[in-house]
Design an enzyme around this catalytic site. Sequence first.
Site: not given
Ligand code: ADP
Ligand code: MG
Ligand code: MG
Length: 910
Positions: A41, A110, A119, A121, A354, A474, A581, A637, A772, A791, A793-795, A858, A878
């Site tokens: 970012k 951000r 996942g 913050m 991105r 699972h 096999r 084999r 192996e 060959s 046999g990396t398992n 293999c 190969y």
């Molecule tokens: P993520 O990594 O989850 O995409 P972001 O950091 O991009 O999180 O931000 C979450 C939301 O907040 C996005 O919609 C982004 O456009 C908005 N946002 C982040 N910074 C600003 C800012 N300075 N002004 C306005 N909106 C913002």
């Molecule tokens: Mg974003």
């Molecule tokens: Mg074997």
Amino acid sequence: MATSTLAETEVPAKAGTKYVYSFGGGKADGDGKMKDVLGGKGAGLAEMTNAGLPVPPGFTIQTEACREYMRSNGVSKAVDQQMDAALNQLEDLQGQQLGQGENPLLVSVRSGAKFSMPGMMDTILNLGLNDQSVEALAKRSNNPRFAYDSYRRLIQMFGSVVLEIPKSAFEEVFDQKKHQKKAKLDTDLDAKALKEVIEEYKKLVKKHTKKDFPQDPHDQLVMSRDAVFRSWGNDRAKHYRRINNIDDMLGTAVNVQAMVYGNLGDTSGTGVGFTRNPALGDNEFYGEFLMNAQGEDVVAGIRTPVPILELKKIMPDVFNQLREITTRLEKHYRDMQDFEFTIQDGKLYMLQTRNGKRTGRAAVRVAIHMVEEGLITKEEAIFRVEPNQLYDFLVPRLDEKKAKVEVLATGLPASPGAAVGQIVFTADEAVQKAGHGAIKHPVILVRAETTPEDIHGMEVAAGILTSRGGMTSHAAVVTRGMGKCCVAGAGDIHVDEKKREMTAKGQVFKAGDWISLDGTTGRVIKGKLNTLEASPDDPELQKLMGWSEPFRTMKVRANADIPRDAIQARAFGAEGIGLCRTEHMFFGEDKLPHMRAMILAGNEKDRRAALKKLLPLQRKDFIGVFKAMDGFPVTIRTLDPPLHEFLPRREDLMVEIAVLEATKPKSPKLKGLRILLRRVEELHEFNPMLGHRGCRLGITYPEITEMQARAIFEAAVEVSKNGVKVLPEVMIPLTATLKEMANQAAIVRRVAEEVFKEKGKKIDYMVGTMIELPRAALVADEIAKEAEFFSFGTNDLTQTTFGFSRDDINKVLPTYLGEGILKQDPFAVLDQEGVGQLVKMATERGRKTRPNLKVGICGEHGGEPQSVEFCYKTGLNYVSCSPFRVLTARLAAAQAAAADKLKVEGGRTK
Ligand code: ADP
Ligand code: MG
Ligand code: MG
């Protein structure tokens, strides 16, 4: 203003480190290449700033500060000082002060690692607001509603993210207020109502943390920054890194950026988009936006967002500018972009760009279009597709062109493909509906989570949907093994197994209702969609392969035991069989009785008699495989698994005997069963994996190898007389010494000569071995005196090098990955550091003895892109993998060679 961080003792700084990089006013300290330092970012924001695009100014605290935080539970003084200096610079640039004065500066905080990582913050917006600055903002904007809305958002985000108060606590307050004011939408709450919400939010904070919501803007900033660093180590983030092979030591950067307001009224808004369609790859502007909204509102499902093309009608100038900017970004990055923007009072701001994530089909199409548009070269196009993504072409998919697609939830894309069927809630129901009778009804097994007791239902279901569990749950693991579509951990779906219903988006679904699953994207779709068949012959795929194939120097073979798999593999472009096999051939109904007779035989004569019956059956199998691989080598084999695998289980036999003894003690079957039991007990081993198996079988019972060699050469002579070009390679498993190899090779060569003499025809063939065991790698120069090929046999080689049993590793693997003791499952991705050394050493030593020694792999790793690249670098001739991974291996091998030749680094888009 001086607030220090949480650290008790001072954290040492790396001398001279630049921790903070500013951007704004048309120039940035960093640039787009600095993803390691600035995160994806931060690098994007710097690059866009340098390109003169409208980006709100700010600064990035680099990843080293996060690593410092991980090591020492705090950051050094240098980080604090540099951050304060950057903040001052930002304040000067804006002519504002953080959270102070008549025109207070507000910022967003951000997170942003090198690789985009859901996942971690959540972002905090509107930081700097407090009881005073909110009034200033209200006055200045002449829009109290906007000011209070921004403040309540800050308390909510800061409260949940930094102070770790459950989101639901805030949502309760908010929903109650909406209810009380009879407001349908969030935007229906007026300034007064929002002010009341703020008061209640503050009480909530006090109740949960025993402290007031921090009023000092600088405190807010420091606390948010540290929360971002801590979030790098939370379970969600760790889990994500694990399944995506992201290094735990990278750390995240923190971006602090001046706020722009999409919630300022009806000439403001916010949105997200892609420069092309990320599902199909078509060159069309794609995305959504919402007027009078902020941040995540678009994706949070609070209001229904509007397709981005509508923006053209509402604000044509902004739309054109956005289109122009994103087109430029795409050209600049030479790849499809995924972007975020905000419109404040009719003015456009770019907040993120991105390389966009896309499906495999979209990846191929985008790459081809970009070449046709003159944007990238064919060489670059090869790297625009992740080899693993080619799997998308080999599984069915949903036909969405004409259908109404209502997405009920998006879970994890646990196992790719598509499945359409009627809901069932138990495995037994699945079997009842899908497993019997003339008409089989396709069903989707819906469970909160699956367990091993569900296997019978999973086997007959068209697809599996779970509301809990991750990529290694699972359901995910088992379905991937079955090649069956699965969406796992769809948290927005509630499964009530007792009531036998599922709720999603406020709708209730019962057994028998139709749903459609897309295991490639993780979508759960209402109703019955049509499916499109797999298409390995897709013309666009063929085109891309046509560009990549000339670079490939390493061959790709398939592991196939039966003619059907061999034919399949050829269709995917396999250039031979790297592992056939033979034991799988013995499990057939016609062969198992003879196999058992052979094992039960007490002496060589009886054993030979049983083997004689197996000979024609085995010869027939080889004929089929040879024909399918006309013109290509086939590695066969000799028998490998411990013999007891062909016999019934000891416990089952004991029960059967006990029952007979009790009910029909005179039964003639009893005698045979008792003999069988005795033999099973004799063959019992404590460690069958390290036991009487591999070449040890052929050495103790040479007549087995003799029979197999005879079957191979008789089949070879026969097909070759019919014009099939046959290249048999006989492979001896589990050798550790030269003498073992010599012993078995002598038998094979003797039988070959016998057969050629009898049939009056000679065939070129080779005898080699599977490497192996670590000892085999160590004495590879010796073994190569007798072995004409190796060959890996990396398992087994992974099993024996680590001392891990592949079948039992799941008891420790989750902990090992969680603790960072292992970075990856060594059975999925070749352990280059350890096992890889043995591969390298054995290749070198083997070729010292026999310079043109043919070397391949293999194991399961032969179709895994990173491992394929390693094999290329190690000089293997190969790789061999399961038929369904042949395409992936071909592209991975081509990329490895192309990267080498074109001197580009990796080059793959992440
Ligand atoms: P993520 O990594 O989850 O995409 P972001 O950091 O991009 O999180 O931000 C979450 C939301 O907040 C996005 O919609 C982004 O456009 C908005 N946002 C982040 N910074 C600003 C800012 N300075 N002004 C306005 N909106 C913002
Ligand atoms: Mg974003
Ligand atoms: Mg074997």
